[in-house]
Design a protein around this motif. Sequence first.
Motif, short mmCIF file in Angstrom:
data_model
loop_
_atom_site.label_atom_id
_atom_site.label_comp_id
_atom_site.label_asym_id
_atom_site.label_seq_id
_atom_site.Cartn_x
_atom_site.Cartn_y
_atom_site.Cartn_z
N SER A 366 1.09 5.64 -3.66
CA SER A 366 2.31 5.45 -2.87
C SER A 366 2.15 4.31 -1.87
O SER A 366 3.02 3.44 -1.76
CB SER A 366 2.66 6.75 -2.14
N SER A 369 2.04 0.88 -3.53
CA SER A 369 3.36 0.50 -4.02
C SER A 369 4.24 0.00 -2.88
O SER A 369 4.94 -1.01 -3.00
CB SER A 369 4.03 1.68 -4.73
N LEU A 370 4.20 0.72 -1.74
CA LEU A 370 4.99 0.30 -0.58
C LEU A 370 4.51 -1.04 -0.03
O LEU A 370 5.30 -1.90 0.35
CB LEU A 370 4.92 1.38 0.51
N TRP A 371 3.19 -1.21 0.03
CA TRP A 371 2.64 -2.46 0.56
C TRP A 371 3.07 -3.65 -0.29
O TRP A 371 3.41 -4.71 0.24
CB TRP A 371 1.12 -2.35 0.61
N ARG A 373 5.69 -4.16 -1.87
CA ARG A 373 7.09 -4.55 -1.71
C ARG A 373 7.23 -5.71 -0.74
O ARG A 373 8.22 -6.44 -0.79
CB ARG A 373 7.91 -3.36 -1.21
#
Length: 408
Positions: A366, A369-371, A373
């Motif tokens: 998670s 994946s956020l990083w 972006r």
Amino acid sequence: MTELLRQRARPKAPTYPRILALDVLRGLAILGTLGTNVWIFTNPEGPPSALEAPTTDTLAGAVEMVLRFFANGKALALLTLLFGIGLELQYRSARKRGRRWPGWYLWRAGLLFVEGLLHYVLVFEFDVLMAYALTSVVVAFLVGRSDRAVRWWMIVVGTLHLLFVGLVTLGMSMVSASNQPLVVPSRPDLFTHGGYLEQLSDRLTLAPFYRLEAIFILPLGIVLFLAGSRLLRAGVFDDTAKGARIRARLMVVGLGVAFPLNAVTMFVLGPSWALVDRYVLAPVVAFGLLGLVTTLLHRMRAGRPGILRRGLTAVGRTALSCYVFQNLLAAVLCYGWGLGLTARLEGARPWWVIGAYVGIVALFMSLSSLWLRRFDRGPLELMWQWAYQAPQRRRPAAGSTPPPVAAG
């Protein structure tokens, strides 16, 4: 450093073709290393417990042994193969741009060694980055040689590796027969009740012991680095009939032959064969895993990536950060200077260990994946790239280079 983060805030198109299977495989390898390390972090004896095998007299012990079997050595070997593939890609990039080889790659290897040294001293006893850095220096001078020369290097180094593992295994069998336990001079409660600085001091004091694995990783790494380079040249990732044949052969040898043999040495022959498990058979299984995962990805290419594939890809693209931070998080959760879960939940082993592993994996899938972006590389990869480019900033031909293979 702040300027570099600003420059990386918007993802840029890569300057070289990206092999998507590499990201998934790298993510699988990174999380697989945690599948081995988590049993060390959650053992009250800490890293010295790596020498021990769980008893199978109980259901809990049998479950732990099976789970350790699936991760032991295989993720390490797969990651080593991928390092070799990454080195080959960097060699191609340097040749394409007309740059001297190994040239600045040696500075890259030096930075990786420093990264591994800090990881060892500050976080975890069984760091592999230092060994990879030393291996990459050797292989950097071999990767551009003829196939015949590379083949002979692999045969000679591989033979020496097998002979050494065989001799040590023989010695371990003799020790096992005499019922003489291997004793590590570390405080028994150091990892359940000791402080952080005490553990750091222990790592420095016992560095010769904890760094012994490099004796096995270095020659094995040379063989696997070169094998990864040659597999890439042979087209193992190509969606062609030739690539499919190569992957099929890897699966037959790795999963059809080596995997059953690995099970025999682990579950039948016992702990005295631990080195054969980890440094001989597990690497062959890793070839099969590379073939299997790549084949599955080719078949699923038309479909939309699922949550598992997206998570593995994100971890693979931020692999260096995930490798270091997952070990740091495990230490915080388990050791006495952190939350101390190892001592608190000792009676619930291995069930709570499974839950901890799943939780850490989900968290890093998670977070990565956020990083991604916002950034196109992980946090440690950005710092690493800044350090790599720092001495080249006044050189007009410096340009930008791809991240280290461990970083995706």
